[in-house]
Write a protein that holds these residues in place. Sequence first.
Motif, PDB file in Angstrom:
ATOM      1  N   GLU A   8       0.835  -1.211   0.000  1.00  9.40           N
ATOM      2  CA  GLU A   8       0.000   0.000   0.000  1.00  9.40           C
ATOM      3  C   GLU A   8       0.867   1.257   0.000  1.00  9.40           C
ATOM      4  O   GLU A   8       0.593   2.205  -0.746  1.00  9.40           O
ATOM      5  N   LEU A  11       2.374   1.618  -3.486  1.00 16.21           N
ATOM      6  CA  LEU A  11       1.362   2.086  -4.445  1.00 16.21           C
ATOM      7  C   LEU A  11       1.053   3.564  -4.237  1.00 16.21           C
ATOM      8  O   LEU A  11       0.886   4.313  -5.212  1.00 16.21           O
ATOM      9  N   ASN A  12       0.968   4.001  -2.982  1.00 14.70           N
ATOM     10  CA  ASN A  12       0.747   5.423  -2.704  1.00 14.70           C
ATOM     11  C   ASN A  12       1.894   6.267  -3.242  1.00 14.70           C
ATOM     12  O   ASN A  12       1.681   7.308  -3.853  1.00 14.70           O
ATOM     13  N   TYR A  13       3.127   5.796  -3.033  1.00 13.27           N
ATOM     14  CA  TYR A  13       4.284   6.527  -3.547  1.00 13.27           C
ATOM     15  C   TYR A  13       4.270   6.547  -5.077  1.00 13.27           C
ATOM     16  O   TYR A  13       4.557   7.584  -5.693  1.00 13.27           O
ATOM     17  N   ALA A  14       3.940   5.431  -5.694  1.00 14.64           N
ATOM     18  CA  ALA A  14       3.871   5.365  -7.158  1.00 14.64           C
ATOM     19  C   ALA A  14       2.866   6.393  -7.684  1.00 14.64           C
ATOM     20  O   ALA A  14       3.135   7.086  -8.678  1.00 14.64           O
ATOM     21  N   HIS A  15       1.748   6.528  -7.005  1.00 11.17           N
ATOM     22  CA  HIS A  15       0.718   7.487  -7.428  1.00 11.17           C
ATOM     23  C   HIS A  15       1.229   8.926  -7.293  1.00 11.17           C
ATOM     24  O   HIS A  15       1.110   9.720  -8.227  1.00 11.17           O
ATOM     25  N   VAL A  16       1.803   9.233  -6.143  1.00 11.33           N
ATOM     26  CA  VAL A  16       2.267  10.602  -5.897  1.00 11.33           C
ATOM     27  C   VAL A  16       3.439  10.967  -6.807  1.00 11.33           C
ATOM     28  O   VAL A  16       3.497  12.062  -7.357  1.00 11.33           O
ATOM     29  N   GLN A  18       4.235   9.499  -9.611  1.00 14.04           N
ATOM     30  CA  GLN A  18       3.906   9.125 -10.985  1.00 14.04           C
ATOM     31  C   GLN A  18       4.931   8.158 -11.565  1.00 14.04           C
ATOM     32  O   GLN A  18       5.129   8.101 -12.777  1.00 14.04           O
ATOM     33  N   HIS A  20       5.130   4.602 -12.003  1.00 20.43           N
ATOM     34  CA  HIS A  20       4.368   3.354 -11.986  1.00 20.43           C
ATOM     35  C   HIS A  20       5.136   2.230 -12.682  1.00 20.43           C
ATOM     36  O   HIS A  20       4.520   1.334 -13.259  1.00 20.43           O
ATOM     37  N   VAL A  25       5.079  -2.275  -8.947  1.00 23.68           N
ATOM     38  CA  VAL A  25       3.637  -2.433  -8.698  1.00 23.68           C
ATOM     39  C   VAL A  25       3.044  -3.745  -9.202  1.00 23.68           C
ATOM     40  O   VAL A  25       1.884  -4.044  -8.911  1.00 23.68           O
TER      41      VAL A  25
END
Length: 113
Positions: A8, A11-16, A18, A20, A25
């Motif tokens: 989690e 994934l949060n870091y990947a979103h912030v 960008q 990916h 992931v």
Amino acid sequence: MKKTITAEQVLNYAHVSQDHAAIHVSTEAAKQAGFERPIVHGMYLMGLAQSLYIKENPLKWIFRYSMRFQQPLLIDEEVTFRFVEKHNTIEVMILSNNDKIALGYFEVKELEI
């Protein structure tokens, strides 16, 4: 200081960030790259090390840093962050199961309040 880096958080870091990249992931992509599960972003680990240090030393400011990664960290592994202060330089070591994940340093200054 010990922490477990979860899927989690990654994934949060990947979103912030960008970032990916599939190796971070996707279990399938990680397996194709030779890992049993995704690996943690290096920049996330470096930022987490800085945050943990500042939380314990709120009157210091990190003005320069460097980190070299020795090997990847798999998601859901416990890591230990070690900080050794030598004047205004903080030696940083990130370990998992006694394996060196990353080595580096922070240069710090005292904040004037």
